[in-house]
Design an enzyme around this catalytic site. Structure first.
Site, PDB file in Angstrom:
ATOM      1  N   SER A  33       0.804  -1.133  -0.130  1.00  0.00           N
ATOM      2  CA  SER A  33       0.242   0.034  -0.027  1.00  0.00           C
ATOM      3  C   SER A  33       0.663   1.307   0.140  1.00  0.00           C
ATOM      4  CB  SER A  33      -1.113  -0.009   1.314  1.00  0.00           C
ATOM      5  OG  SER A  33      -0.071  -0.090   2.295  1.00  0.00           O
ATOM      6  N   GLU A 214      -5.953   8.881  11.921  1.00  0.00           N
ATOM      7  CA  GLU A 214      -4.741   8.944  12.323  1.00  0.00           C
ATOM      8  C   GLU A 214      -3.718   7.987  11.837  1.00  0.00           C
ATOM      9  OE1 GLU A 214      -4.590  10.059  16.528  1.00  0.00           O
ATOM     10  OE2 GLU A 214      -5.779  12.101  16.236  1.00  0.00           O
ATOM     11  N   HIS A 218       0.515   4.960   5.812  1.00  0.00           N
ATOM     12  CA  HIS A 218       0.189   5.329   4.582  1.00  0.00           C
ATOM     13  C   HIS A 218       0.303   6.966   4.686  1.00  0.00           C
ATOM     14  CE1 HIS A 218      -2.220   1.731   5.343  1.00  0.00           C
ATOM     15  NE2 HIS A 218      -1.887   1.419   4.085  1.00  0.00           N
TER      16      HIS A 218
END
Length: 247
Positions: A33, A214, A218
């Site tokens: 990711s 939060e 990422h």
């Protein structure tokens, strides 16, 4: 930019120069990711691979971003994603390989990959790419935003980055040490200012995250762009032919 020492095996590095000098070089991305292109419902989460093409002269590269949220080396293979990438790889292409976040997540059984298996999978990736007369480039995983009470960036990947470094040295593969580079970026920014590089969204600021979020793993668009710039700076020092195409 931060001028950090890079663990590159330049003295014995074997690379394959682009075979199609008159055509754009295809850069395939295999990863998780932190690198991946995001779905609309994930925005403003952004993968640094989305800013990769902008680091090169216009028309010189094509970026084939096959990185995917939640994937480890194991699941990337099991789901057929690695084979699909190989099927699209041609002589002269470059394949960037960056895993580790999900491989080391021992609490997530759907993606966890033990260290020995992780190293074997990466070695397989390198061999497979070379068999297609393309150039593999290994990347250590980017740092998470974790600081101790004294304001120092904490390690969050255990032995996994060292396994990447060891494989690169052993097999004479180009290594871009994104963990060290990203950790240095966070350290320079500091604990509070570094939030802007990650997916920190306040309540009501995003329709995708109405309650706020939060997220210290990422990236925000600003963080993703900074990581792509760090990659480009490291690539310029690497001695790879691909560096000649950078802006």
């Amino acid at each position: 930019m931060l001028k950090l020492g890079l663990a590159l095996c330049l003295s014995t590095l074997t690379v394959i120069a682009p075979a199609r000098a008159s055509e754009p070089v295809t850069i395939h991305l295999a990863g998780d990711s932190t690198m991946a292109e995001k779905l609309p419902e994930k925005r403003p989460e952004t993968g640094w691979g989305e800013f990769l093409a902008a680091q090169f002269k216009p028309g010189t590269v094509l970026v084939d971003n096959r990185a995917k949220n939640g994937r480890s080396t194991r699941t990337f293979i099991e789901e057929g994603r690695w084979q699909e990438l190989l099927d699209a790889t041609r002589p002269g292409d470059v394949v960037l390989i960056q895993f580790g976040h999900n491989d080391q997540s021992v609490e997530k059984k759907d993606r966890y990959t033990p260290p020995a298996d992780y190293a074997r999978n990466l070695s397989r990736f390198v061999t497979d790419v070379r068999e297609r007369q393309a150039t593999p480039v290994l990347l250590t995983p980017v740092a998470r935003r974790r600081f101790d009470e004294a304001g120092h960036v904490l390690d969050s990947h255990g032995e996994y980055p060292d396994l990447v470094r060891a494989l690169a040295a052993r097999e004479h593969v180009a290594l871009i040490d994104m963990e060290r580079r990203s950790a240095a970026v966070l350290q320079e920014a500091g604990a509070e200012p570094s939030k802007r590089l990650f997916l920190w969204v306040g309540v009501g600021e995003s329709a995708n995250y109405p309650k706020g979020v939060e997220d210290n793993t990422h990236f925000s668009p600003a963080g993703a762009e900074r990581m792509a710039e760090e990659f480009a700076f490291a690539l310029r020092q690497s001695g790879l032919p691909l560096a000649q195409l950078l802006n």
